[in-house]
Each structure stands twice: as structure tokens, then as C-alpha cells.
Enzyme design. Structure first.
Site, PDB file in Angstrom:
ATOM      1  N   SER A   1       0.822  -1.209   0.000  1.00 29.86           N
ATOM      2  CA  SER A   1       0.000   0.000   0.000  1.00 29.86           C
ATOM      3  C   SER A   1       0.860   1.266   0.000  1.00 29.86           C
ATOM      4  CB  SER A   1      -0.961  -0.047   1.197  1.00 29.86           C
ATOM      5  OG  SER A   1      -1.975   0.909   1.067  1.00 29.86           O
TER       6      SER A   1
ATOM      7  N   ASP B   1      -8.000  -6.079  -5.824  1.00 37.19           N
ATOM      8  CA  ASP B   1      -7.902  -4.814  -5.107  1.00 37.19           C
ATOM      9  C   ASP B   1      -8.430  -3.688  -5.981  1.00 37.19           C
ATOM     10  OD1 ASP B   1      -7.190  -2.852  -3.235  1.00 37.19           O
ATOM     11  OD2 ASP B   1      -5.147  -2.696  -3.998  1.00 37.19           O
TER      12      ASP B   1
ATOM     13  N   HIS C   1      -6.074  -6.311  -1.673  1.00 37.86           N
ATOM     14  CA  HIS C   1      -5.033  -5.416  -1.173  1.00 37.86           C
ATOM     15  C   HIS C   1      -4.054  -6.141  -0.257  1.00 37.86           C
ATOM     16  CE1 HIS C   1      -3.735  -1.254  -0.818  1.00 37.86           C
ATOM     17  NE2 HIS C   1      -3.664  -1.357   0.490  1.00 37.86           N
TER      18      HIS C   1
END
Length: 425
Positions: free
Chosen positions: A164, A347, A404
């Protein structure tokens, strides 16, 4: 001349042996295996926290396995919480052993970064980080202190993994670490930096939302048009250098309106309408950390652990939407460090198409080797888990059945990626 009897010589020899093995720092923390943890004042009034888990692998010495650093995203989500107990540490918050934990393969160093995240804290006279380079230099200062007190790790292979917002932090940290090594400020054996579902080029991620959702059938053309319009507004602000205004746009609200509230971190995950979840904020995690981990690490006299510090995010407001692709390019052009990207294809927040777009535009000296490389199926025990493409010091992995949080959603694929860079996993 001092003469020692045999009875006095034995404890001394044992002490010297322990020093040579590096076990004197090891303590019993929380969960399986030996551990060590400490604060490092990286700037006046700014303190980073690290938590080292020595590997539990069946080896004669932990030195037989590399050191892996894990950086969480956010920015402001705690590595010691989300990373250790939700994703890759030895146990989960129920106290149950995690079969896919990384400590069984490597020594793992969890760092709460930037300052103010998790156990890390900022004194009233101190300052939060305001840009990515400050985060990277703070991490280098932490590593100087860590490698001073754990000198055996200077000669051991080092790998940095993140996800991320870590897709911005980790590459610049790796670059600053290599620059510090070149200036003989510290000694380390950094071999790779690997980022998952990275926020490396925020605008590319944002511009991918509308086509991604349309092609998956999550929105119709009306939804596509509205989300694309919102993304174009963000793009105009980014092009004008209006970073705070870009961050303040409500594109996620537009997505929620036209998707009925699709889960941003995994578009195929079943989520109840009343379920509230944000990245790194399991509702039970904060209570678990404060009532269990803080006690075990004897940190009750320190500032309270925070699952996500909004102040960290706000202070970085001018930097959130700035890209870090040029840092990845510098790593590839100026250092021998291998660079890897892995992307869970479900994601939305850092959608795979956006990641592929910035990689395709990136230029480095040996890119022709990557372009000409064959994209291969990634099969594990006969099962197709995604695809890989490697060349010119760069690797890309497309991961099936993952959003994610690849380690959570597809640990088999994550283990494959770990083995590719570290030799273990």
C-alpha cells in the site's frame, strides 16, 4: 598475569559464545520465539519503534536466515499490529498460530513508521514527517541504531517488503539506505525491495478505478462516467500541483454510491452492510494490542499504541498524491538492489491496471530485458495462482484470488514471491 581456574573460564567462554551468536539481546516478548524491541530517537522528540522476531526455523543459528523488514501502509497503520497480528506474524489476535507466518522462515523486523504510528511517538516539541524523504531518512537512522546493537545483521542478507503506502516509503528507504552505505554511514547487505499493491503512483491508481469497475461489471456506464469524471478532477489538481485539494476529493464516495458499497480492498469479498472495516483497523485489534502486547513488552509506561494515527496522515497531506516512480527508477539505475511489485488482482484501492500503467511508462537502463521477458503462469502445486514477468532487475507478479492484502488472501502465492527474492518462504 591473571590466571583463571576452569570453573571461572567456563562462564566466560559461554558469554563469548553467546556474544558471537548474537543472542544476548534476545528476549521473550509476545508469541513464539525470541524477540527484541526498542525505541530509536531519529530526530529530536521523534521516536521510531522496532520489534525484531528472530526466526523459529529449524536452524542451528538464526544467522542462517535473512532479515526481512516489514513496513505497513496507511500512512499511519502500525506494522506491529496489522502486519504482525493480522498478516504475517507467528500468531493472530486470537492467540492461534498462523500457518503462513514469515518468522518460521526469516528474521522479521516490524517497524512502526512514520513517527507517531503504532508504538512510535512524537513528543510535544518534536515533529511528524511531512514528506516521503523524511520518512526514509528516519528509517535509515533507525537502521543505524539497530545495526549498531545487532551487529551480526550487518553481514546478513536484508530484504524490505511492504504494501500500500509502503509502495512509496519502501523504495525511498531502500535508496537512502544504499546511499548511506556508499557514504560508509552504515553497513548492510540490502538485496531487494518488494512492494505489494503499491500506492507508488497515486494518480495512475485513481484513473484506473472507472475502467476497472466497468470491466468487472461492478458499475454500468452511468457509474463509469461519474467515477471517471471524479478521477479527471483529481488529475487536474495533481497536474496543477494542488496536492491537498487532490487528496480532499470525494471519489470514494462516488464509488460507494454507484457500486452499492463495494469493498475497496477486495472487490469479491462478502461484506455485510453493517460491517465497518478500514485498512489496519480490525475492531478488536486495538484492545488486543493494549491489553496483551503492551503488557508483554512492558511498554505500559510509554505512549499508548495507536492502530492508525490520523495526525500522521494529515501531516503528510501535501505528499500523499505525489508519485514515487522516479525513486523506483533510481533504484534500478543506480543500485544493484532487485525491485519487485506484486498485485492482488481483486484490489480496487491500488488496482492492478493502474500499477501496470506506471510500470509500462517507467524507463530504466535494462528495461529492454524486462519487456522482452516472457510473462509466465505462476503455478503452485499444480494450481494457477497468477503470473510473473521478470527481467532487467525488475519483477512483477499478478496474484489471483487476492486483494489489497495478498498475504492474507493468497498466502501460497505470497510464499512463492518470498522464495523468489529470499530463497525461503
Amino acid at each position: 598475569m591473571l590466571v583463571m581456574s576452569n570453573c571461572h573460564r567456563l562462564p566466560l567462554l559461554l558469554l563469548l559464545l553467546l556474544q558471537s551468536l548474537g543472542w544476548l539481546q534476545a528476549r521473550r516478548g509476545f508469541g513464539a520465539g525470541d524477540q527484541d524491541w526498542a525505541y530509536v530517537e531519529v530526530r529530536e522528540g521523534a521516536h521510531l519503534f522496532y520489534w525484531l522476531h528472530y526466526t523459529t526455523a529449524n536452524v542451528s543459528s538464526y544467522k542462517e536466515r535473512p532479515l526481512v523488514i516489514w513496513l505497513q501502509g496507511g500512512p499511519g497503520v502500525a506494522s506491529t499490529g496489522c502486519g504482525c497480528f493480522e498478516q504475517l506474524g507467528p500468531v493472530d489476535i486470537e492467540g492461534k498460530p498462523r500457518a503462513s507466518n514469515w518468522v518460521q522462515h526469516f528474521n522479521v523486523l516490524f517497524i512502526d513508521s512514520p513517527v507517531g504510528t503504532g508504538y512510535s511517538y512524537v513528543e510535544p516539541h518534536g515533529h511528524y514527517a511531512k514528506h516521503n524523504n523524511q520518512i526514509a531518512k528516519d528509517l535509515v537512522k533507525l537502521m543505524r541504531a539497530f545495526l549498531h546493537s545487532h551487529q551480526e545483521f550487518r553481514r546478513m542478507p536484508l530484504h524490505i517488503f511492504s504494501e500500500s503506502y509502503g509502495g512509496k516509503m519502501a523504495p525511498e528507504f531502500a535508496l537512502e539506505l544504499q546511499l548511506a552505505k556508499q557514504r560508509s554511514i552504515l553497513e548492510c547487505q540490502l538485496q531487494s525491495v518488494v512492494v505489494g499493491n503499491p500506492w507508488t503512483s497515486p494518480l495512475d491508481s485513481t484513473l484506473s478505478y472507472a475502467p476497472y469497475l466497468l470491466q468487472l461489471g461492478i458499475v454500468d456506464h452511468e457509474g463509469y462516467s461519474s467515477i471517471a469524471h471524479a478521477a479527471a478532477k483529481v488529475a487536474r489538481l495533481v497536474y496543477d500541483g494542488k496536492w491537498l485539494q487532490a487528496m480532499d476529493q470525494t471519489i470514494q464516495e462516488v464509488i460507494e454510491k454507484y457500486t452499492g458499497g463495494v469493498f475497496l480492498y477486495n472487490t469479491q469479498r462478502r461484506v455485510h452492510i453493517n460491517e465497518v472495516y478500514r485498512y489496519g483497523e480490525d475492531p478488536k485489534l486495538r484492545e488486543f494490542m493494549i491489553n496483551n502486547v503492551t503488557q508483554a513488552l512492558n511498554l505500559t509506561h510509554m505512549p499508548e499504541w495507536m492502530s492508525q494515527n490520523a495526525t500522521v496522515f494529515i501531516k503528510l497531506g501535501h505528499d500523499i498524491f505525489k508519485p514515487a516512480v522516479h525513486i523506483v527508477t533510481r533504484l534500478l539505475n543506480e543500485t544493484p538492489v532487485r525491485v519487485g511489485v506484486f498485485s492482488g488482482m481483486l484490489d480496487l484501492l491500488c488496482a492492478t491496471p493502474g500499477t501496470v500503467n506506471w510500470i509500462n511508462r517507467m524507463r530504466w537502463h535494462r528495461k529492454d530485458l524486462y519487456v522482452s521477458a516472457t510473462r509466465r503462469p505462476m503455478r503452485i502445486d499444480g494450481m494457477l495462482e497468477g503470473y510473473e514477468k521478470q527481467g532487467g532487475g525488475f519483477s512483477m507478479f499478478w496474484v489471483y484470488r487476492a486483494g489489497h492484502l495478498v498475504q492474507q488472501d493468497n498466502p501460497a502465492a505470497m510464499s512463492y514471491i518470498l522464495r523468489e527474492f529470499t530463497g525461503f518462504g
